[in-house]
Design an enzyme around this catalytic site. Structure first.
Site, PDB file in Angstrom:
ATOM      1  N   ASN A  38     110.194 -64.853  62.986  1.00 34.95           N
ATOM      2  CA  ASN A  38     109.858 -64.555  61.592  1.00 34.95           C
ATOM      3  C   ASN A  38     110.832 -65.291  60.660  1.00 34.95           C
ATOM      4  OD1 ASN A  38     112.235 -63.076  61.554  1.00 34.95           O
ATOM      5  ND2 ASN A  38     111.236 -61.078  61.594  1.00 34.95           N
ATOM      6  N   ASP A 232     100.041 -58.011  67.542  1.00 34.16           N
ATOM      7  CA  ASP A 232     101.405 -57.825  67.040  1.00 34.16           C
ATOM      8  C   ASP A 232     101.531 -58.413  65.629  1.00 34.16           C
ATOM      9  OD1 ASP A 232     104.380 -57.259  67.695  1.00 34.16           O
ATOM     10  OD2 ASP A 232     104.386 -59.358  67.036  1.00 34.16           O
TER      11      ASP A 232
END
Ligand code: COA
Length: 357
Positions: A38, A232
């Site tokens: 991320n 996810d």
């Protein structure tokens, strides 16, 4: 941290000592890159789940083809509850080791351990321990399940323990099937901008994806790892919309893959928040498959699962989660069910911790 490093070393040593034949265990290593993580550098839970499933699929398929007969591909049928024990970061090397631990007539149990290695300091920590079940499908006839070659156990008690795990998951599957039935409840997507912050509708999200060849096995059906990665991703969007901080996957409850998803289908992956505790949030994710070409087969629900996410501050410490604002009886009911799962999982984690001390 120190104990995690030690348990990492122990795991590698254990794998070497097991003396299992090459077809029953394998290891892959890969450096984590920015597109695995991320915006603050935490590797996505979905990236790790995909690596775990890839390793399981390789070793499962290799084992199922280790005897003469129909050639086949191992398809993911189930993943047991998986905890993400430590974060992994860009630049670290993921060591994924997979081992076949039990075979039934038509299924293979694969246990996968993931270690994160900091190649600058040499420190290693265990990030995941996962158990997956695969079922082999014939390459000639994609609807035919072929027999699994029986494995040889290094000790008789390993077979007995494996059989217990096999029976337990079979029982759990029957129970959840009964609970959920075959009814497909739709997940309405409200106009989230009209919704109040911290409500279920405000963070509810979905993505649609056209299943292409790179998502699929040799049989032309989606790899379980690809599906888990998309799940996810959606769960992560829901979590981030709710708390607007750095969020990471903490765990995924057991997932059963009831239905295959064929190349050319359009899948809709939807997520909604069901429960918040002080420092965790549970998100329910649905995968609905829509066959474009064989439209007469109709839309169907392929998978559902519960993901738990936590929110982290800049030093990777868990932050408090804004409580979920519930609207209506349905949301209240789902919250209570989420709370029960949360309390059960917490009690189990504590019991495991005590056993290992
Ligand atoms: C897995 C699957 C074949 C099971 O179908 P089914 O009609 O229940 O099949 P059966 O009852 O004949 O079971 C066949 C074997 O699979 C095992 N099995 C079935 N569902 C399972 C599950 N969820 N988890 C673990 N094992 C499972 C059974 O125990 C059986 O093995 P055994 O005979 O040694 O006990 C079917 O659900 C399927 O095709 N799922 C999709 C697989 C896939 O495409 N995965 C990727 C999804 S993205």
């Amino acid at each position: 941290m120190q104990s995690a490093i030690h348990s990492g070393r122990r795991l590698l040593a254990e794998a070497k000592c097991l003396g299992l034949p090459e077809t029953l265990r394998m290891q892959v290593q890969r450096i984590m890159r920015p597109d695995d993580a991320n915006i603050v550098g935490n590797v996505h839970g979905g990236t790790i789940l995909k690596m775990i499933e890839e390793a399981g699929c390789i070793i499962g398929t290799r084992h199922c083809n280790s005897q003469p007969g129909d050639r086949c591909v191992a398809a993911l049928a189930r993943v047991e509850r998986t905890d993400f024990l430590h974060p992994m970061f860009i630049g670290e090397v993921a060591h994924v080791s997979a081992e076949i631990t039990y075979t039934s007539k038509h299924s293979v149990e694969v246990q996968v351990n993931v270690l994160a290695e900091n190649i600058l300091t040499g420190a290693k920590k265990v990030t995941n321990k996962a158990t997956l079940w695969y079922v082999p499908f014939s390459l000639q006839d994609v609807d035919k399940i072929v027999d699994v070659p029986p494995m040889e156990y290094s000790r008789p008690e390993h077979e007995d323990e494996g059989k217990k795990r096999y029976e337990a998951q079979k029982l759990e599957r029957l129970e959840t099937k009964e609970r959920n039935g075959e009814v497909m409840t739709s997940v309405p997507l409200p106009d989230r901008h009209m919704k109040e912050a911290y409500t279920v509708g405000f963070s509810q999200s979905s993505l649609i994806h056209l299943v292409g060849p790179s998502d699929c096995t040799l049989l032309g059906f989606v790899h379980g790892g690809v599906t888990m990665k998309l799940m996810d991703e959606v769960a992560g969007i829901v979590a981030a919309r709710h708390c607007k901080t750095n969020i990471v996957t903490a765990s995924v409850d057991a997932i059963n893959f009831h239905r295959k998803i064929k190349k050319g289908c359009v899948i809709t992956v939807s997520g909604r928040m069901t429960f918040t505790s002080n420092k965790s949030m549970e998100i329910e994710v649905f995968v609905d498959s829509d066959p474009l070409v064989e439209a007469e087969k109709g839309k169907y629900r392929a998978v559902t699962a519960f993901f738990t996410f936590i929110s982290l501050d800049k030093d990777n410490r868990p932050l408090a989660i804004p409580p979920l604002k519930l609207e209506g009886e349905e949301e209240q009911k789902r919250f209570e069910e989420g709370k029960t799962r949360y309390l059960q999982n917490k009690a189990k984690r504590l019991a495991d911790k005590e056993r290992h001390q």
